[in-house]
Design a protein around this motif. Structure first.
Motif, short mmCIF file in Angstrom:
data_model
loop_
_atom_site.label_atom_id
_atom_site.label_comp_id
_atom_site.label_asym_id
_atom_site.label_seq_id
_atom_site.Cartn_x
_atom_site.Cartn_y
_atom_site.Cartn_z
N ASP A 304 43.79 28.60 25.01
CA ASP A 304 43.48 29.86 24.33
C ASP A 304 42.01 30.20 24.57
O ASP A 304 41.19 29.30 24.74
CB ASP A 304 43.75 29.75 22.83
CG ASP A 304 45.24 29.70 22.54
OD1 ASP A 304 46.00 30.30 23.32
OD2 ASP A 304 45.64 29.07 21.56
N THR A 305 41.73 31.48 24.58
CA THR A 305 40.38 31.91 24.93
C THR A 305 39.82 32.84 23.86
O THR A 305 40.55 33.31 23.00
CB THR A 305 40.39 32.68 26.26
OG1 THR A 305 41.16 33.87 26.08
CG2 THR A 305 40.99 31.85 27.37
N MET A 306 38.53 33.06 23.95
CA MET A 306 37.88 34.05 23.08
C MET A 306 37.46 35.22 23.96
O MET A 306 36.86 35.01 25.02
CB MET A 306 36.65 33.44 22.41
CG MET A 306 36.96 32.24 21.54
SD MET A 306 35.51 31.57 20.72
CE MET A 306 34.88 30.45 21.98
N ALA A 307 37.80 36.42 23.54
CA ALA A 307 37.47 37.59 24.35
C ALA A 307 37.10 38.75 23.43
O ALA A 307 37.37 38.71 22.23
CB ALA A 307 38.65 37.97 25.24
N ILE A 308 36.49 39.76 24.02
CA ILE A 308 36.05 40.93 23.25
C ILE A 308 36.79 42.17 23.76
O ILE A 308 36.67 42.51 24.93
CB ILE A 308 34.52 41.14 23.40
CG1 ILE A 308 33.78 39.87 22.98
CG2 ILE A 308 34.07 42.34 22.58
CD1 ILE A 308 32.28 39.94 23.17
N PRO A 309 37.59 42.81 22.91
CA PRO A 309 38.28 44.02 23.37
C PRO A 309 37.28 45.11 23.75
O PRO A 309 36.17 45.17 23.19
CB PRO A 309 39.08 44.46 22.14
CG PRO A 309 39.15 43.27 21.26
CD PRO A 309 37.91 42.48 21.52
N LYS A 310 37.68 45.95 24.68
CA LYS A 310 36.78 47.02 25.15
C LYS A 310 36.36 47.91 23.99
O LYS A 310 35.23 48.40 23.95
CB LYS A 310 37.49 47.84 26.22
CG LYS A 310 36.56 48.78 26.96
CD LYS A 310 37.11 49.15 28.30
CE LYS A 310 36.32 48.48 29.42
NZ LYS A 310 36.91 48.70 30.73
N ALA A 311 37.26 48.14 23.03
CA ALA A 311 36.96 49.07 21.94
C ALA A 311 36.19 48.41 20.80
O ALA A 311 36.00 49.02 19.75
CB ALA A 311 38.26 49.66 21.40
N ALA A 312 35.74 47.15 20.99
CA ALA A 312 35.07 46.44 19.90
C ALA A 312 33.83 47.19 19.43
O ALA A 312 32.98 47.55 20.25
CB ALA A 312 34.68 45.04 20.35
N PRO A 313 33.69 47.43 18.12
CA PRO A 313 32.51 48.15 17.64
C PRO A 313 31.26 47.28 17.53
O PRO A 313 30.16 47.81 17.47
CB PRO A 313 32.93 48.65 16.25
CG PRO A 313 34.24 48.03 15.95
CD PRO A 313 34.66 47.16 17.07
N HIS A 314 31.41 45.96 17.50
CA HIS A 314 30.24 45.09 17.32
C HIS A 314 30.16 44.08 18.45
O HIS A 314 30.31 42.88 18.25
CB HIS A 314 30.31 44.37 15.98
CG HIS A 314 30.67 45.27 14.82
ND1 HIS A 314 31.94 45.38 14.32
CD2 HIS A 314 29.91 46.13 14.10
CE1 HIS A 314 31.95 46.25 13.33
NE2 HIS A 314 30.74 46.73 13.18
N LYS A 315 29.94 44.59 19.65
CA LYS A 315 30.04 43.73 20.83
C LYS A 315 28.97 42.64 20.85
O LYS A 315 29.27 41.48 21.15
CB LYS A 315 29.93 44.60 22.09
CG LYS A 315 30.19 43.84 23.37
CD LYS A 315 30.43 44.77 24.54
CE LYS A 315 30.74 43.98 25.79
NZ LYS A 315 29.60 43.22 26.31
N PHE A 316 27.75 42.99 20.52
CA PHE A 316 26.68 41.98 20.57
C PHE A 316 26.94 40.88 19.54
O PHE A 316 26.86 39.70 19.85
CB PHE A 316 25.30 42.64 20.33
CG PHE A 316 24.18 41.64 20.33
CD1 PHE A 316 23.72 41.10 21.53
CD2 PHE A 316 23.61 41.20 19.14
CE1 PHE A 316 22.71 40.15 21.54
CE2 PHE A 316 22.59 40.25 19.14
CZ PHE A 316 22.14 39.72 20.35
#
Lengths: 396, 300
Positions: A304-316
């Protein structure tokens, strides 16, 4: 980027991805594991020692988190972090975390595809990554914000599912095999084979059989029982697997998501099951009669991995969180409670509890490892075949 | 009365069309925004094509509706109709007895009893269904008690069966049956029953020939309130059902999330809506609208 020397453990984890293993490699890796275990034993003493105080976040980092609103929305599997992992993150970085859980990869993907659900960090399984990436659902990761990525086993850092960790960072890995309750199975000669589920299951344990609810893994288990590759792309083999599952279905109690499977194994509601290793590890703490193994026909492996969706509002903030999760002490704490192996090399070598690190149901012997097939992404033209099998099996 | 209010009221009085608009407007807007619009979107999706990996291509097709005759879907549909019907019948039987008792013998505690019927709704559906899981599991409360008492040697398979689903459905939807039945029984004119008795009807005849026909409206609306949500129920079969109790609500959800085939899921959902609409029309034909009709007559 800081370099680390290769250890036997690295070699060992590489076996996870080896497609074909020769007998000789086998032995080598077995030896490697022996070395690794003794290495672990040496390091055992270090575990309880106080973790060197991590330098706190710099003012610049805190400033950027503040600019994003000090919020973070996480979407993870149930029971998949140490209970203190999130509160500690909130305290160190002054962030208010909303933590939701999802029951299956399909559900997660459907939610991200639909948009609208503004999660910042998600935990997809490796075989789904190519789908996310092809559809442009993930935001590329800024590796400058992820200095702790070097702690991860080098093998996990460059997989065909996401070359170079452009979009996702490995979290933990596990296996799908055969769980059974020795109080009921006793010395059933089929222990150690999928036949325990598919053959003696209907006769001896009818109505007390269970399966996971992940389509690819259930169909994969049936394929392996038939002696085929779990990643089979032959329609005829898939059809036969569907028939096997339909026959099993009459004797099946339910298709369980992870935590439910664990409960059913503990209470004995389910006696033989196709199950994830971590659930069995946790079930065993409550009911020692529950055992688990990779069947001789093979089991499936995944990470399993950790990823950030493109629409994420708090990317940093999301990247700060992922980097925090890659800290060896944090990763080790998670690994100690979830029952799954961490992908974090430094954590395994220095912080994971010895009884966890030496548990064969979490870190299996090399010969069991060699029987694992990592599930690949289903090619799009075969998707309707899988859909039909799954619909028929569930609907029957 | 301030002048503007006076003006407004007289304007409304002289233009009945406006009055209707003001009174019905919010409800119509609400229905359009939250029922018709989503249904329209659903209808549109149901004629689209699924693209690679579950994306949606805006190419119109009727292929999804062709798949409705799929034997798996039909089997699931028949199973759902059967369980929803069974739930309705069980709710009607037990709900009628309960409502009758409260209406006839509740005395001054009537409202307390009604409150007790509604009380479970104050906690979450999910929590109550989980409680049933604890009760029904192989090593749950019921089985353990029966094993301890020596009634059973091996636990009965209760959880993850059709029976468990029906128990959960009856438990959850019983109040929807009790309340309309209670209202009907409460408003029953006692004089009519007295007249029947005077004319020589036995208690059973009175119930059968007077009470039952006069409470038919309550029975019908209660049955609709139980049947329709039971048919599409998702949570209860998901938690209490097992490998062999796939119902239509879960099957539709599977198409959307598990198989990521939104157009097919939308087509299945619309077929379910169509079935429910047909059943509701049948209900209106059976006289379910009689009371509404009478109210209309009175208004004239």
């Amino acid at each position: 980027m800081q370099k680390h020397t290769r250890t036997p453990l690295d070699t060992w984890v590489e076996a996870l991805f080896a497609q074909r293993l020769s007998r000789r490699h086998f032995v080598q890796r077995g030896a490697a594991l022996g070395v690794a275990t003794s290495l672990l034993a040496d390091i055992v003493g270090q575990y309880d020692r106080a973790v060197a105080a991590e330098p706190g976040p710099t003012p610049q980092v805190l400033e950027r988190i503040k600019a994003e609103g000090r919020r973070l929305f996480i979407y993870n599997w149930e029971d998949y972090v140490h209970p203190q992992t999130i509160p500690r993150f909130e305290k160190i970085y002054g962030v208010k975390v909303t933590y939701d859980t999802f029951p299956s990869n399909e559900q997660l993907l459907a939610k991200v595809q639909a948009g609208g659900a503004k999660y910042d960090v998600i935990f997809p399984t490796h075989s789904f990554l190519p789908i996310y990436i092809a559809q442009g659902l993930l935001a590329p990761l800024n590796h400058e914000h992820l200095p702790n990525l070097v702690n991860v086993f080098s093998t996990f850092r460059n997989t065909p599912f996401d070359p170079g960790n452009r979009y996702a960072v490995p979290y933990s890995w596990g296996m799908t095999g055969l769980a059974y309750n020795t109080k009921y199975t006793r010395d059933d000669p089929r222990i150690g084979s999928w036949a325990l589920l598919f053959e003696s299951g209907p006769q001896r344990y009818s109505g007390k059989l269970g399966c996971t609810d992940e389509r690819e893994e259930v169909i994969g288990a049936a394929l392996q029982y038939l002696g085929y590759n779990a990643n089979s792309r032959h329609r005829e083999e898939l059809r036969q697997a569907g028939e096997v599952l339909l026959r099993l279905k009459a004797h099946l109690k339910a298709f369980y998501p992870g935590a439910e499977m664990r409960k059913a194994l503990i209470t004995g509601d389910v006696v033989v099951a196709q199950s994830w290793n971590g659930e069995v590890v946790k079930a065993r703490e409550k009911n020692p009669a529950v055992a688990w193994g990779v069947p001789r026909e093979g089991g499936t492996g995944w990470f399993d991995t950790m990823a950030i969706p493109k629409a994420a509002p708090h990317k940093f903030t999301a990247e700060v969180f992922i980097n925090y999760m890659l800290r060896p002490d944090v990763a080790a704490n998670n690994a100690n409670t979830t029952g799954y192996a961490t992908a974090n090399r430094v954590a395994v070598e220095q912080y994971v509890k010895p009884q966890v690190a030496s548990n064969p149901a979490i870190y299996p012997p090399a010969e069991a490892l060699a029987r694992l097939t990592f599930l690949e992404t289903i090619p799009d033209d075969l998707l309707p075949v899988y859909d039909e099998i799954w619909s028929r099996v569930l609907g029957a | 009365m301030p002048r503007w209010r006076h003006r407004l009221l007289s304007a409304l009085r002289h233009r009945p069309g406006w009055a209707v608009a003001v009174l019905l407007g919010p409800a119509v807007l609400w229905l359009c925004a939250l029922t018709l619009l989503p249904m329209g979107i659903m209808a549109y999706y149901s004629v689209l094509t699924r693209g690679p990996w579950g994306t949606i291509i805006h190419t119109l097709t009727l292929e999804n509706y062709r798949q409705v005759v799929d034997p798996v879907f039909l089997r699931v549909l028949v199973r759902s109709l059967r369980l929803a019907l069974l739930t309705t019948v069980l709710c009607l039987g037990s709900g009628y007895a309960l409502a009758y008792w409260i209406a006839a013998h509740g005395g001054r505690h009537k409202h307390l009893y009604l409150l007790l019927v509604i009380l479970p709704f104050w906690t979450s559906d999910l929590v109550r269904t989980y409680a049933w899981m604890t009760l029904l599991a192989d090593h749950g409360v019921i089985n353990n008690a029966l094993l301890a008492l020596g009634v059973l040697q091996t636990p009965l398979p209760l959880l993850h069966t059709e029976g468990a689903v029906v128990v959960g459905l009856v438990y959850t939807y019983l109040p929807f049956m009790v309340l309309p039945l209670y209202a009907a029984l409460e408003h029953l004119d006692r004089a009519v029953l007295a007249a029947a008795a005077d004319l020589g009807a036995t208690p059973i005849e009175r119930w059968y020939k007077v009470t039952l026909p006069l409470t038919r409206g309550g029975m019908l609306s209660g049955s609709v309130l139980v049947f329709v949500p039971s048919l599409g129920e998702f949570l209860i079969p998901e938690l209490l059902g097992g490998a062999k109790t796939m119902l239509i609500g879960k099957f539709i959800a599977l198409k959307f999330t598990g198989l990521r085939h939104w157009p097919l899921g939308a087509a299945y959902a619309l077929v379910l809506v169509a079935i429910i609409v047909v059943l509701l029309l049948l209900y209106l034909r059976l006289g379910g609208n009689k009371e509404a009709f009478q109210a209309q007559e009175l208004a004239r």
